[in-house]
Structure formats: C-alpha cells, structure tokens
Design an enzyme around this catalytic site. Structure first.
Site, PDB file in Angstrom:
ATOM      1  N   HIS A   7      -5.663  -3.045  18.092  1.00 52.66           N
ATOM      2  CA  HIS A   7      -6.350  -1.661  18.088  1.00 52.66           C
ATOM      3  C   HIS A   7      -7.117  -1.511  17.060  1.00 52.66           C
ATOM      4  O   HIS A   7      -7.212  -2.351  15.596  1.00 52.66           O
ATOM      5  CB  HIS A   7      -5.171  -0.576  18.015  1.00 52.66           C
ATOM      6  CG  HIS A   7      -4.120  -0.641  16.929  1.00 52.66           C
ATOM      7  ND1 HIS A   7      -2.937  -1.305  16.899  1.00 52.66           N
ATOM      8  CD2 HIS A   7      -4.325  -0.123  15.625  1.00 52.66           C
ATOM      9  CE1 HIS A   7      -2.435  -1.018  15.769  1.00 52.66           C
ATOM     10  NE2 HIS A   7      -3.121  -0.476  14.930  1.00 52.66           N
ATOM     11  N   GLU A 130      -4.542  -4.961   9.690  1.00 51.52           N
ATOM     12  CA  GLU A 130      -3.098  -4.851  10.148  1.00 51.52           C
ATOM     13  C   GLU A 130      -2.823  -6.047  10.876  1.00 51.52           C
ATOM     14  O   GLU A 130      -3.989  -6.605  11.848  1.00 51.52           O
ATOM     15  CB  GLU A 130      -2.923  -3.612  10.787  1.00 51.52           C
ATOM     16  CG  GLU A 130      -1.374  -3.689  11.259  1.00 51.52           C
ATOM     17  CD  GLU A 130      -1.194  -2.333  12.013  1.00 51.52           C
ATOM     18  OE1 GLU A 130      -2.097  -1.741  12.353  1.00 51.52           O
ATOM     19  OE2 GLU A 130      -0.004  -2.084  12.481  1.00 51.52           O
TER      20      GLU A 130
HETATM   21  C1  LIG Z   1       2.963   3.061  12.591  1.00 54.05           C
HETATM   22  C2  LIG Z   1       2.417   2.160  12.092  1.00 54.05           C
HETATM   23  C3  LIG Z   1       0.855   1.965  12.591  1.00 54.05           C
HETATM   24  C4  LIG Z   1       0.830   0.617  13.379  1.00 54.05           C
HETATM   25  O1  LIG Z   1      -0.320   0.493  13.846  1.00 54.05           O
HETATM   26  O2  LIG Z   1       1.805  -0.028  13.836  1.00 54.05           O
HETATM   27  C5  LIG Z   1      -0.085   1.870  11.443  1.00 54.05           C
HETATM   28  O3  LIG Z   1      -1.310   1.505  11.415  1.00 54.05           O
HETATM   29  S1  LIG Z   1       0.389   2.644   9.935  1.00 54.05           S
HETATM   30  C6  LIG Z   1      -1.168   2.605   9.062  1.00 54.05           C
HETATM   31  C7  LIG Z   1      -1.127   3.430   7.718  1.00 54.05           C
HETATM   32  N1  LIG Z   1      -0.279   2.495   6.843  1.00 54.05           N
HETATM   33  C8  LIG Z   1      -1.137   1.727   6.140  1.00 54.05           C
HETATM   34  O4  LIG Z   1      -2.358   1.997   5.702  1.00 54.05           O
HETATM   35  C9  LIG Z   1      -0.345   0.902   5.223  1.00 54.05           C
HETATM   36  C10 LIG Z   1      -1.441  -0.334   4.275  1.00 54.05           C
HETATM   37  N2  LIG Z   1      -2.012   0.801   3.370  1.00 54.05           N
HETATM   38  C11 LIG Z   1      -2.102   0.575   1.937  1.00 54.05           C
HETATM   39  O5  LIG Z   1      -1.191   0.219   1.356  1.00 54.05           O
HETATM   40  C12 LIG Z   1      -3.053   1.685   1.252  1.00 54.05           C
HETATM   41  O6  LIG Z   1      -3.541   2.428   1.861  1.00 54.05           O
HETATM   42  C13 LIG Z   1      -4.346   0.717   0.468  1.00 54.05           C
HETATM   43  C14 LIG Z   1      -3.599  -0.175  -0.591  1.00 54.05           C
HETATM   44  C15 LIG Z   1      -4.941  -0.165   1.504  1.00 54.05           C
HETATM   45  C16 LIG Z   1      -5.302   1.774   0.171  1.00 54.05           C
HETATM   46  O7  LIG Z   1      -4.624   2.570  -0.977  1.00 54.05           O
HETATM   47  P1  LIG Z   1      -5.179   3.973  -1.479  1.00 54.05           P
HETATM   48  O8  LIG Z   1      -5.833   4.637  -0.778  1.00 54.05           O
HETATM   49  O9  LIG Z   1      -4.401   4.317  -2.558  1.00 54.05           O
HETATM   50  O10 LIG Z   1      -6.364   3.426  -2.199  1.00 54.05           O
HETATM   51  P2  LIG Z   1      -6.459   2.134  -3.342  1.00 54.05           P
HETATM   52  O11 LIG Z   1      -7.284   2.996  -4.647  1.00 54.05           O
HETATM   53  O12 LIG Z   1      -5.659   1.356  -3.743  1.00 54.05           O
HETATM   54  O13 LIG Z   1      -7.940   1.403  -2.829  1.00 54.05           O
HETATM   55  C17 LIG Z   1      -8.419   0.236  -3.326  1.00 54.05           C
HETATM   56  C18 LIG Z   1      -9.643  -0.018  -2.558  1.00 54.05           C
HETATM   57  O14 LIG Z   1      -9.592   0.014  -1.369  1.00 54.05           O
HETATM   58  C19 LIG Z   1     -10.439   0.868  -0.653  1.00 54.05           C
HETATM   59  N3  LIG Z   1      -9.715   1.333   0.307  1.00 54.05           N
HETATM   60  C20 LIG Z   1      -8.579   1.893   0.476  1.00 54.05           C
HETATM   61  N4  LIG Z   1      -8.148   2.179   1.812  1.00 54.05           N
HETATM   62  C21 LIG Z   1      -9.183   1.729   2.576  1.00 54.05           C
HETATM   63  C22 LIG Z   1      -9.180   1.444   3.856  1.00 54.05           C
HETATM   64  N5  LIG Z   1      -8.523   1.870   4.743  1.00 54.05           N
HETATM   65  N6  LIG Z   1     -10.391   0.718   4.367  1.00 54.05           N
HETATM   66  C23 LIG Z   1     -11.270  -0.029   3.500  1.00 54.05           C
HETATM   67  N7  LIG Z   1     -11.124   0.330   2.066  1.00 54.05           N
HETATM   68  C24 LIG Z   1      -9.990   1.076   1.648  1.00 54.05           C
HETATM   69  C25 LIG Z   1     -10.638   2.187  -1.881  1.00 54.05           C
HETATM   70  O15 LIG Z   1     -11.768   2.816  -1.565  1.00 54.05           O
HETATM   71  C26 LIG Z   1     -10.608   1.321  -3.095  1.00 54.05           C
HETATM   72  O16 LIG Z   1     -11.913   0.842  -3.129  1.00 54.05           O
HETATM   73  P3  LIG Z   1     -12.728   0.837  -4.586  1.00 54.05           P
HETATM   74  O17 LIG Z   1     -13.940   0.075  -4.104  1.00 54.05           O
HETATM   75  O18 LIG Z   1     -11.748   0.044  -5.339  1.00 54.05           O
HETATM   76  O19 LIG Z   1     -12.824   2.291  -4.821  1.00 54.05           O
HETATM   77 CO   LIG Z   2      -2.496   0.411  13.083  1.00 53.68          CO
END
Ligand SMILES: CC[C@H](C(=O)O)C(=O)SCCNC(=O)CCNC(=O)[C@H](O)C(C)(C)COP(=O)(O)OP(=O)(O)OC[C@H]1O[C@@H](n2cnc3c(N)ncnc32)[C@H](O)[C@@H]1OP(=O)(O)O
Ligand SMILES: [Co+2]
Length: 134
Positions: A7, A130
């Site tokens: 997805h 993912e």
């Molecule tokens: C029911 C489950 C379902 C499934 O399909 O089965 C799901 O998919 S559940 C989906 C929701 N769960 C998650 O997303 C878990 C993993 N995500 C995380 O651990 C956090 O969201 C994380 C670590 C990816 C981002 O955390 P946060 O938003 O606090 O930002 P940070 O300051 O730690 O980010 C560092 C850096 O990464 C960039 N960033 C954040 N999110 C994304 C993204 N989705 N895509 C691309 N880049 C992302 C963020 O902008 C920061 O970049 P920087 O250049 O340092 O500013």
């Molecule tokens: Co998902």
C-alpha cells in the site's frame, strides 16, 4: 527482498472528507474505518486492482503521524509498504547494512493482522518505508 507494493499511505487531517473524495470523487472501493490504537491511527483502505491506498488519521494522544500533519496541514503521502517473505530476515539484513529500524525493532501486528516494521525515512531517499510480512 522487497516484493509487492502492499500500500501507499496518505496521512489526512479529515478522514471523512478523504473517504468522500476517494469514494465519491474518485470512485474508489473504500473500507470502513479501523481503529488501530497500538499504532496511534485510524485507517481506511481503498482497494485498487494492483495495490491499496491507506488513509491514515491520528488516534489518541501520541499518534506518530500528528507531527507529520503539523508539518503538512493538508496531509500528504506518509509511507510506502512493501511485502517481504521473511520480516525477521529482512530486519536483520537491513540492520546489518546500517539501516535504522524504528521502534524497539520488533515487528508489530499491522492493519492486515500481519507483522510490520518501519524503516527510518532518512535511510531510504527521504521516504518512510513499511515492511509487511507477506
Ligand atoms: C495500523 C498500522 C498501519 C499499517 O499499514 O499496518 C500503519 O501504517 S501505522 C502508520 C503510523 N506509524 C508510523 O508511522 C510508525 C513509524 N513512524 C515513526 O516512527 C515516526 O513517524 C518517524 C520517526 C518516521 C518520524 O517521527 P517525527 O514525525 O517525530 O519526525 P522526526 O523529527 O523524528 O523526523 C526526522 C526526519 O524525518 C522526516 N520525516 C518524518 N516523517 C516522515 C515521513 N512520513 N516521510 C518522510 N520523512 C519524514 C522529518 O521531516 C525529519 O526530517 P528533517 O529533514 O530532519 O526535518
Ligand atoms: Co501502513
């Protein structure tokens, strides 16, 4: 190692509005919302002939997508999910290669009742990846 595209996930600020857009404007086949408290999201799946769109909305206080929506008020593509044959072997190979596996590194059961893991976006072309056990 990575297989089918399971997805593409879109984080949305208004799940009802997103469902209406995908169902009524785009003619998509949309599931009922599923609360996924362990992941801090409510999800809806749009079934496509060759993959799915996952619409994600924050659930609860510590949703991992809340910060994403603060940065992207209109929503946006949040992650891509690939299927793997063996999520533990994939995890270990990726960690050995220096990739960051998010969380405690142990797979959690995802929306399809299969183990899932997430890989840091900074390690994969700025895209949150993912992995889902096929
Ligand atoms: C029911 C489950 C379902 C499934 O399909 O089965 C799901 O998919 S559940 C989906 C929701 N769960 C998650 O997303 C878990 C993993 N995500 C995380 O651990 C956090 O969201 C994380 C670590 C990816 C981002 O955390 P946060 O938003 O606090 O930002 P940070 O300051 O730690 O980010 C560092 C850096 O990464 C960039 N960033 C954040 N999110 C994304 C993204 N989705 N895509 C691309 N880049 C992302 C963020 O902008 C920061 O970049 P920087 O250049 O340092 O500013
Ligand atoms: Co998902």
């Amino acid at each position: 190692m990575i297989g089918r595209l399971n997805h593409v996930a879109i984080a949305v600020p208004d799940l009802d509005a997103a469902v209406a857009q995908y169902r009524d404007m785009l003619g998509g086949k949309v599931s009922e919302p599923q609360a996924q408290p362990d992941h801090g999201v409510t999800v809806v799946f749009v079934e496509l002939p060759n993959t799915k769109i996952e619409l994600l909305h924050p659930l609860g206080e510590n949703s991992p997508i809340a910060a994403f929506l603060e940065r992207n008020a209109s929503g946006g593509i949040h992650h891509i999910c690939y299927e793997v044959d063996d999520i533990y072997a994939a995890r270990d190979k990726l960690k050995a290669g220096g990739a960051r596996v998010l969380g405690d590194g142990e797979p959690k059961i995802g929306a399809h009742d299969k183990p899932v893991l997430f890989l840091h976006p900074k390690d994969f072309c700025g895209s949150l990846v993912e992995l889902e056990q096929a």
